[in-house]
Scaffold this active site. Sequence first.
Site, mmCIF file in Angstrom:
data_model
loop_
_atom_site.group_PDB
_atom_site.id
_atom_site.type_symbol
_atom_site.label_atom_id
_atom_site.label_comp_id
_atom_site.label_asym_id
_atom_site.label_seq_id
_atom_site.Cartn_x
_atom_site.Cartn_y
_atom_site.Cartn_z
ATOM 1 N N LYS A 15 0.816 -1.220 0.000
ATOM 2 C CA LYS A 15 0.000 0.000 0.000
ATOM 3 C C LYS A 15 0.846 1.265 0.000
ATOM 4 C CE LYS A 15 -1.059 -0.165 4.911
ATOM 5 N NZ LYS A 15 -0.209 0.923 5.396
ATOM 6 N N ARG A 91 -7.003 3.258 11.588
ATOM 7 C CA ARG A 91 -6.639 1.862 11.791
ATOM 8 C C ARG A 91 -7.577 1.153 12.751
ATOM 9 N NH1 ARG A 91 -0.916 2.176 10.362
ATOM 10 N NH2 ARG A 91 0.225 0.275 10.807
ATOM 11 N N ARG A 130 11.429 -7.146 2.875
ATOM 12 C CA ARG A 130 11.631 -5.730 3.196
ATOM 13 C C ARG A 130 12.570 -5.578 4.393
ATOM 14 N NH1 ARG A 130 6.482 -2.333 5.048
ATOM 15 N NH2 ARG A 130 6.919 -3.210 7.078
ATOM 16 N N ARG A 136 14.064 -1.803 8.848
ATOM 17 C CA ARG A 136 13.191 -1.057 9.752
ATOM 18 C C ARG A 136 13.250 -1.662 11.145
ATOM 19 N NH1 ARG A 136 7.231 0.324 7.386
ATOM 20 N NH2 ARG A 136 6.674 -0.208 9.526
ATOM 21 N N ARG A 147 1.728 -6.579 14.628
ATOM 22 C CA ARG A 147 1.040 -5.686 13.695
ATOM 23 C C ARG A 147 -0.002 -6.432 12.879
ATOM 24 N NH1 ARG A 147 6.124 -3.552 12.350
ATOM 25 N NH2 ARG A 147 5.838 -3.858 10.112
HETATM 26 P P1 AMP Z 1 3.055 1.774 9.318
HETATM 27 O O1 AMP Z 1 4.220 2.327 8.569
HETATM 28 O O2 AMP Z 1 1.735 2.250 8.798
HETATM 29 O O3 AMP Z 1 3.119 0.264 9.419
HETATM 30 O O4 AMP Z 1 3.144 2.329 10.815
HETATM 31 C C1 AMP Z 1 4.258 2.021 11.622
HETATM 32 C C2 AMP Z 1 3.858 2.134 13.090
HETATM 33 O O5 AMP Z 1 3.426 3.476 13.387
HETATM 34 C C3 AMP Z 1 2.708 1.243 13.512
HETATM 35 O O6 AMP Z 1 3.105 -0.082 13.826
HETATM 36 C C4 AMP Z 1 2.194 1.987 14.750
HETATM 37 O O7 AMP Z 1 3.042 1.774 15.853
HETATM 38 C C5 AMP Z 1 2.347 3.435 14.325
HETATM 39 N N1 AMP Z 1 1.129 3.932 13.640
HETATM 40 C C6 AMP Z 1 0.994 4.260 12.329
HETATM 41 N N2 AMP Z 1 -0.260 4.637 12.048
HETATM 42 C C7 AMP Z 1 -0.954 4.535 13.213
HETATM 43 C C8 AMP Z 1 -2.304 4.766 13.572
HETATM 44 N N3 AMP Z 1 -3.224 5.162 12.671
HETATM 45 N N4 AMP Z 1 -2.659 4.571 14.878
HETATM 46 C C9 AMP Z 1 -1.766 4.163 15.782
HETATM 47 N N5 AMP Z 1 -0.477 3.909 15.509
HETATM 48 C C10 AMP Z 1 -0.065 4.092 14.238
#
Ligand code: AMP
Length: 196
Positions: A15, A91, A130, A136, A147
Amino acid sequence: MTTRLLIVGPQGSGKGTQGVRVAEAFGVPVVSTGDIFRANIKGGTELGLKVKAITDAGNLVPDDVTGDIVRDRLSQDDATTAGFLLDGYPRNAAQVAYLDGFLAESAAALHAVILLDVPREESLARITERAKVEGRSDDTEEAVAKRLDIYESETAPIIETYEDRGILDRIDGVGSLDDITARIFAALDARGLKRA
Ligand code: AMP
């Protein structure tokens, strides 16, 4: 023309990559909460210090913190004028309600929600790949599993909410990057959404 989009999918669904392509085509900024958190962690800001342990463990940052960030970003001129593509927010159900409330303040709403459908085995394989390339700090086995669990228990249910509203486009996320982009464009075209 203002276009407000959301892209949803499990980690490893592609995405992020597709979101950038779609946003570019529509001339809107990508608003990725994950990217905003990572930039703050890297920059050692107060916010970054606050969220580092949470994101490293694969847990969700508290809704009030995340909501403030999204409100600030979506209130900037580019987003109010052209629109935006949200990636990684909302989310969970509480975040959907918060976004609805925020958009309603300016009589706005999302035009389409793109769901990238990818089987669990495929997304796990992509994340493992990745992890090797990007390194990361939240791509450890435990954080990835956490996650995915949170996605299945908290994020997947919001898909139904958008489906009920008639704005969900379910896209097969397996195939070449170009094919998947073409599928997304076809779905958005069918909604009469015009690319820039
Ligand atoms: P992502 O790159 O979208 O996988 O986000 C990485 C991390 O950021 C996630 O595992 C959460 O810890 C935090 N995070 C990102 N978006 C959100 C959200 N909408 N609500 C809460 N935590 C978030």
